[in-house]
Write a protein that holds these residues in place. Structure first.
Motif, PDB file in Angstrom:
ATOM      1  N   GLN A 331       1.563  -9.098   1.286  1.00 44.68           N
ATOM      2  CA  GLN A 331       2.140 -10.042   2.262  1.00 44.68           C
ATOM      3  C   GLN A 331       1.689 -10.247   3.466  1.00 44.68           C
ATOM      4  O   GLN A 331       1.414 -11.139   4.299  1.00 44.68           O
ATOM      5  CB  GLN A 331       3.782  -9.992   2.198  1.00 44.68           C
ATOM      6  CG  GLN A 331       4.557 -10.525   0.709  1.00 44.68           C
ATOM      7  CD  GLN A 331       5.900  -9.993   0.896  1.00 44.68           C
ATOM      8  OE1 GLN A 331       6.437  -9.516   1.743  1.00 44.68           O
ATOM      9  NE2 GLN A 331       6.375  -9.966  -0.591  1.00 44.68           N
ATOM     10  N   ALA A 332       1.418  -9.140   4.151  1.00 46.20           N
ATOM     11  CA  ALA A 332       0.926  -8.805   5.427  1.00 46.20           C
ATOM     12  C   ALA A 332      -0.611  -8.918   5.449  1.00 46.20           C
ATOM     13  O   ALA A 332      -0.978  -8.881   6.810  1.00 46.20           O
ATOM     14  CB  ALA A 332       1.384  -7.456   6.045  1.00 46.20           C
ATOM     15  N   GLY A 333      -1.121  -8.947   4.239  1.00 43.69           N
ATOM     16  CA  GLY A 333      -2.537  -9.353   4.602  1.00 43.69           C
ATOM     17  C   GLY A 333      -3.344  -8.048   4.821  1.00 43.69           C
ATOM     18  O   GLY A 333      -4.674  -8.153   5.126  1.00 43.69           O
ATOM     19  N   VAL A 334      -2.805  -6.891   4.426  1.00 39.65           N
ATOM     20  CA  VAL A 334      -3.419  -5.559   4.474  1.00 39.65           C
ATOM     21  C   VAL A 334      -3.938  -5.323   3.257  1.00 39.65           C
ATOM     22  O   VAL A 334      -3.491  -5.119   2.118  1.00 39.65           O
ATOM     23  CB  VAL A 334      -2.185  -4.552   5.149  1.00 39.65           C
ATOM     24  CG1 VAL A 334      -2.911  -2.934   5.039  1.00 39.65           C
ATOM     25  CG2 VAL A 334      -1.856  -4.955   6.554  1.00 39.65           C
ATOM     26  N   GLY A 335      -5.270  -4.723   3.042  1.00 39.80           N
ATOM     27  CA  GLY A 335      -5.770  -4.363   1.949  1.00 39.80           C
ATOM     28  C   GLY A 335      -5.549  -2.929   1.395  1.00 39.80           C
ATOM     29  O   GLY A 335      -5.099  -2.115   2.109  1.00 39.80           O
ATOM     30  N   PHE A 336      -5.457  -2.832   0.009  1.00 42.37           N
ATOM     31  CA  PHE A 336      -5.063  -1.213  -0.383  1.00 42.37           C
ATOM     32  C   PHE A 336      -5.671  -1.136  -1.678  1.00 42.37           C
ATOM     33  O   PHE A 336      -6.230  -1.967  -2.520  1.00 42.37           O
ATOM     34  CB  PHE A 336      -3.743  -1.259  -0.457  1.00 42.37           C
ATOM     35  CG  PHE A 336      -2.905  -2.029  -1.128  1.00 42.37           C
ATOM     36  CD1 PHE A 336      -2.482  -1.851  -2.564  1.00 42.37           C
ATOM     37  CD2 PHE A 336      -2.422  -3.213  -0.677  1.00 42.37           C
ATOM     38  CE1 PHE A 336      -1.954  -2.983  -3.354  1.00 42.37           C
ATOM     39  CE2 PHE A 336      -1.816  -4.424  -1.384  1.00 42.37           C
ATOM     40  CZ  PHE A 336      -1.610  -3.853  -2.743  1.00 42.37           C
ATOM     41  N   VAL A 337      -5.883   0.041  -2.193  1.00 48.20           N
ATOM     42  CA  VAL A 337      -6.486   0.639  -3.451  1.00 48.20           C
ATOM     43  C   VAL A 337      -5.554  -0.057  -4.553  1.00 48.20           C
ATOM     44  O   VAL A 337      -4.236   0.282  -4.557  1.00 48.20           O
ATOM     45  CB  VAL A 337      -6.523   2.014  -3.624  1.00 48.20           C
ATOM     46  CG1 VAL A 337      -7.241   2.506  -4.802  1.00 48.20           C
ATOM     47  CG2 VAL A 337      -7.779   2.530  -2.453  1.00 48.20           C
ATOM     48  N   ARG A 338      -5.909  -0.814  -5.367  1.00 49.17           N
ATOM     49  CA  ARG A 338      -5.269  -1.479  -6.580  1.00 49.17           C
ATOM     50  C   ARG A 338      -5.491  -0.784  -7.894  1.00 49.17           C
ATOM     51  O   ARG A 338      -6.557  -0.598  -8.260  1.00 49.17           O
ATOM     52  CB  ARG A 338      -5.722  -2.994  -6.763  1.00 49.17           C
ATOM     53  CG  ARG A 338      -4.954  -3.741  -5.650  1.00 49.17           C
ATOM     54  CD  ARG A 338      -5.813  -5.059  -5.434  1.00 49.17           C
ATOM     55  NE  ARG A 338      -5.496  -5.647  -3.931  1.00 49.17           N
ATOM     56  CZ  ARG A 338      -4.622  -6.353  -3.555  1.00 49.17           C
ATOM     57  NH1 ARG A 338      -3.674  -6.837  -4.659  1.00 49.17           N
ATOM     58  NH2 ARG A 338      -4.447  -6.738  -2.453  1.00 49.17           N
ATOM     59  N   PRO A 339      -4.561  -0.935  -8.996  1.00 48.46           N
ATOM     60  CA  PRO A 339      -3.175  -1.038  -8.572  1.00 48.46           C
ATOM     61  C   PRO A 339      -2.756   0.407  -7.909  1.00 48.46           C
ATOM     62  O   PRO A 339      -3.407   1.220  -7.981  1.00 48.46           O
ATOM     63  CB  PRO A 339      -2.563  -1.261 -10.158  1.00 48.46           C
ATOM     64  CG  PRO A 339      -3.475  -0.349 -10.871  1.00 48.46           C
ATOM     65  CD  PRO A 339      -4.720  -0.652 -10.138  1.00 48.46           C
ATOM     66  N   THR A 340      -1.350   0.147  -7.167  1.00 46.88           N
ATOM     67  CA  THR A 340      -0.681   1.266  -6.578  1.00 46.88           C
ATOM     68  C   THR A 340      -0.693   2.586  -7.562  1.00 46.88           C
ATOM     69  O   THR A 340      -0.323   2.217  -8.712  1.00 46.88           O
ATOM     70  CB  THR A 340       0.430   1.047  -5.953  1.00 46.88           C
ATOM     71  OG1 THR A 340       1.112   0.353  -6.769  1.00 46.88           O
ATOM     72  CG2 THR A 340       0.265   0.048  -4.510  1.00 46.88           C
ATOM     73  N   GLY A 341      -1.038   3.532  -7.090  1.00 49.45           N
ATOM     74  CA  GLY A 341      -0.880   4.863  -8.013  1.00 49.45           C
ATOM     75  C   GLY A 341       0.602   5.310  -8.221  1.00 49.45           C
ATOM     76  O   GLY A 341       1.632   4.685  -7.814  1.00 49.45           O
ATOM     77  N   GLY A 342       0.585   6.499  -8.466  1.00 48.92           N
ATOM     78  CA  GLY A 342       2.019   6.940  -8.730  1.00 48.92           C
ATOM     79  C   GLY A 342       2.861   7.599  -7.495  1.00 48.92           C
ATOM     80  O   GLY A 342       3.776   7.274  -7.404  1.00 48.92           O
ATOM     81  N   HIS A 343       1.781   8.185  -6.506  1.00 48.61           N
ATOM     82  CA  HIS A 343       2.450   8.968  -5.658  1.00 48.61           C
ATOM     83  C   HIS A 343       2.094   8.582  -4.250  1.00 48.61           C
ATOM     84  O   HIS A 343       2.627   9.128  -3.299  1.00 48.61           O
ATOM     85  CB  HIS A 343       2.168  10.723  -5.871  1.00 48.61           C
ATOM     86  CG  HIS A 343       0.723  10.732  -5.516  1.00 48.61           C
ATOM     87  ND1 HIS A 343      -0.521  10.303  -6.417  1.00 48.61           N
ATOM     88  CD2 HIS A 343       0.123  11.344  -4.539  1.00 48.61           C
ATOM     89  CE1 HIS A 343      -1.718  10.801  -5.854  1.00 48.61           C
ATOM     90  NE2 HIS A 343      -1.403  11.219  -4.691  1.00 48.61           N
ATOM     91  N   ALA A 344       1.377   7.729  -4.158  1.00 50.47           N
ATOM     92  CA  ALA A 344       0.735   7.119  -2.744  1.00 50.47           C
ATOM     93  C   ALA A 344       0.189   5.979  -2.853  1.00 50.47           C
ATOM     94  O   ALA A 344      -0.049   5.251  -3.916  1.00 50.47           O
ATOM     95  CB  ALA A 344      -0.605   7.968  -2.370  1.00 50.47           C
ATOM     96  N   VAL A 345       0.085   5.267  -1.621  1.00 52.29           N
ATOM     97  CA  VAL A 345      -0.520   4.058  -1.413  1.00 52.29           C
ATOM     98  C   VAL A 345      -1.769   4.113  -0.326  1.00 52.29           C
ATOM     99  O   VAL A 345      -1.706   5.010   0.579  1.00 52.29           O
ATOM    100  CB  VAL A 345       0.281   3.052  -0.941  1.00 52.29           C
ATOM    101  CG1 VAL A 345      -0.442   1.671  -0.267  1.00 52.29           C
ATOM    102  CG2 VAL A 345       1.301   2.666  -1.883  1.00 52.29           C
ATOM    103  N   TYR A 346      -2.754   3.797  -0.668  1.00 55.27           N
ATOM    104  CA  TYR A 346      -4.020   3.918  -0.012  1.00 55.27           C
ATOM    105  C   TYR A 346      -4.418   2.526   0.795  1.00 55.27           C
ATOM    106  O   TYR A 346      -4.829   1.776   0.109  1.00 55.27           O
ATOM    107  CB  TYR A 346      -5.187   4.440  -0.854  1.00 55.27           C
ATOM    108  CG  TYR A 346      -5.039   5.665  -1.380  1.00 55.27           C
ATOM    109  CD1 TYR A 346      -4.095   6.057  -2.390  1.00 55.27           C
ATOM    110  CD2 TYR A 346      -5.779   6.943  -1.005  1.00 55.27           C
ATOM    111  CE1 TYR A 346      -3.726   7.424  -2.822  1.00 55.27           C
ATOM    112  CE2 TYR A 346      -5.689   8.117  -1.573  1.00 55.27           C
ATOM    113  CZ  TYR A 346      -4.766   8.264  -2.519  1.00 55.27           C
ATOM    114  OH  TYR A 346      -4.560   9.645  -3.218  1.00 55.27           O
ATOM    115  N   ILE A 347      -4.171   2.647   2.023  1.00 53.05           N
ATOM    116  CA  ILE A 347      -4.624   1.577   2.884  1.00 53.05           C
ATOM    117  C   ILE A 347      -6.046   1.227   3.042  1.00 53.05           C
ATOM    118  O   ILE A 347      -6.436   2.408   3.321  1.00 53.05           O
ATOM    119  CB  ILE A 347      -3.830   1.438   4.269  1.00 53.05           C
ATOM    120  CG1 ILE A 347      -2.274   1.272   3.796  1.00 53.05           C
ATOM    121  CG2 ILE A 347      -4.113   0.173   4.959  1.00 53.05           C
ATOM    122  CD1 ILE A 347      -1.569   1.507   5.431  1.00 53.05           C
ATOM    123  N   ASP A 348      -6.646   0.234   2.963  1.00 52.69           N
ATOM    124  CA  ASP A 348      -8.051   0.096   3.346  1.00 52.69           C
ATOM    125  C   ASP A 348      -8.238  -0.349   4.811  1.00 52.69           C
ATOM    126  O   ASP A 348      -7.819  -1.628   5.055  1.00 52.69           O
ATOM    127  CB  ASP A 348      -8.650  -1.220   2.365  1.00 52.69           C
ATOM    128  CG  ASP A 348     -10.103  -1.152   2.586  1.00 52.69           C
ATOM    129  OD1 ASP A 348     -10.874  -0.683   3.465  1.00 52.69           O
ATOM    130  OD2 ASP A 348     -10.811  -2.045   1.559  1.00 52.69           O
TER     131      ASP A 348
END
Ligand SMILES: *Cc1c(COP(=O)(O)O)cnc(C)c1O
Length: 456
Positions: A331-348
């Motif tokens: 929603q905020a237009g921030v990219g990340f590694v998809r799909p989100t994994g189990g223990h973390a979110v990785y922002i690009d």
């Protein structure tokens, strides 16, 4: 049925976290030489540096702590944990260690030799380091989809079987065993499918090689299988876990992950073949085989934690939490590694700071900005961590500029996640004013832990 997925626990003991002002954080970060590793944890509001050993134990685990048998040899706590681990893994030999890398060191030292080669989907950094220390080549063979951050695929942790077979055919004599890491931490906490593990095990068997699994996040992986792999929709987590372990000849585990404890690890092995060598190594570096570097109370907490980590309501909430933060970032237009994994979110970080040259370390800059804006601590996985300064003063850079936000288990509530999402969105809004850094002091290896920086 209400659609809101709640934290499947209530809170019995609380630990205050400290709000700081922007001015205080600016000063604290300056004192930390613009390196969030050097901050005092007490000055961090939301600490998402790692999910390793940082989670909250349950009241049942704290109760079990009091039952710890601290006998040097043959403690009751060892046999209790052994029963639990045998039931889950079906393996006859269980050896506790003080954490995951100790399990790796003991096993690899006992069974690998210089010149060997070990394939894996992606070696975790301690796994790679322990192998390379022994002169063993660690080869990463994750499927190509696993290396594309924006690509959605249900099992981005799968190993590339064709490349494994090619290695077995051409370099088979160098391979003591094959490994697979579930979930694939290095690749973003991405799961491995049961079909992929089954085919990998069969392939290794065809060439007479054992399969060693790095099972730090076996429960999270099992939940992904239940949600995404055909035929497992109505299977229990325990049955999926048991089916997975049945494919392995041995495992290493950091209990600081899905063991739901603050310290601990273990090795399990199916056959007697390697046991003597492993046991001797263990006694040399960890301790007597019925405690392996842990206190009796740690063994008790782990016996309870392994069961709690397989609870389906907990796992649904756990995986949903990461997914939820992903939705807020989208929603905020921030990219990340998809799909989100189990223990973390990785922002690009390149999607937040597209204008910043890589020489100013955009992921490091974003990490600092998250702390300054809202006291949120993540970790840079980019050119400070993986780049290098060469002797002639030039730099090599990493292909990706990521900020990992890793979630301690059962620790932060939804409002903490909403707050962090807001902080990230605010940082994105003011991206033009975010400054990059230069490194003013650095060691030769693992520079991200201790380097000192200044604003450019
Ligand atoms: C954490 C981890 C390890 C190492 O475990 P420690 O307990 O940190 O020593 C090994 N493999 C994977 C996949 C991990 O996530």
């Amino acid at each position: 049925m209400p659609k809101t997925l709640i934290e499947p626990f209530r809170i019995k003991s609380v630990e205050p976290i400290r709000m700081t002002t922007r001015g205080e954080r600016e000063q604290l970060l300056e004192e930390a030489r613009l390196n969030v590793f050097k901050l005092h944890a007490a000055d961090v509001l939301i600490d998402w540096l790692t999910d390793s050993g940082t989670g909250a134990m349950s009241s049942r685990q704290w109760g079990a702590i009091m039952e710890g048998d601290e006998s040097y040899a043959g403690a009751r706590s060892f046999y209790r944990l052994e029963r639990v681990i045998r039931e889950i893994t079906g393996m006859s030999h269980f050896i506790p260690t003080h954490q995951g890398r100790a399990a790796e060191k003991v096993l690899f030292t006992a069974v690998c030799k210089k010149g060997d080669l070990v394939p894996n989907n992606s070696h975790f950094d301690t796994t790679r380091a322990n192998l390379e220390y022994l002169g063993v080549e660690a080869v990463d063979l994750v499927i190509p989809e696993g290396l594309q951050p924006a690509l959605v695929h249900p099992f981005k942790g799968n190993i590339d079987l064709a490349r494994v077979e090619h290695l077995l055919q051409t370099q088979g004599d160098r391979i003591p065993f094959g490994m697979i890491t579930v979930t694939n931490n290095t690749g973003g906490g991405q799961p491995v499918s049961m079909a992929n593990m089954r085919a990998y095990a069969a392939l290794l068997k065809k060439y007479g090689k054992p399969l060693i699994m790095d099972v730090c996040r076996f429960s999270e992986n099992a939940m992904f299988i239940k949600m995404r792999e055909a035929g497992y929709e109505s299977a229990s987590i325990k049955s999926i876990v048991q089916e997975m372990f049945a494919l392995a000849d041995g495992c290493t585990m950091s209990a600081k992950k899905d063991g739901m404890v603050n310290i601990g690890g273990f090795i399990v092995l199916r056959s007697d073949e390697w046991m003597d060598a492993v046991r001797n190594m263990l006694i040399l570096t960890e301790g007597f085989p019925t405690y392996g570097g842990l206190a009796g109370r740690d063994l008790e907490a782990l016996a309870v934690g392994l069961e709690e980590g397989m609870d389906e309501d907990y796992l649904r909430y756990r995986l949903r939490t990461a997914e939820y933060l992903g939705e807020r970032l989208e929603q905020a237009g921030v990219g990340f590694v998809r799909p989100t994994g189990g223990h973390a979110v990785y922002i690009d970080a390149k999607t937040v700071l597209p204008q910043m040259p890589v020489a100013h370390y955009p992921a490091w800059a974003l990490c600092n900005a998250l702390y300054l804006q809202g006291g949120v601590r993540g970790v840079e996985i980019g050119s400070v961590m993986f780049g290098r300064r060469l002797d002639d003063g030039t730099e090599t850079y990493h292909s990706m500029e990521l900020v990992r936000l890793a979630f301690p288990r059962r620790m932060y509530t939804q409002s903490h996640f909403d707050y962090a999402a807001e902080v990230i969105a605010e940082v994105k809004q003011m991206a033009a004013g975010i400054r990059g850094v230069r490194i003013t002091k650095q060691p030769r290896v693992l520079r991200h832990f201790t380097c000192e920086c200044a604003w450019v």
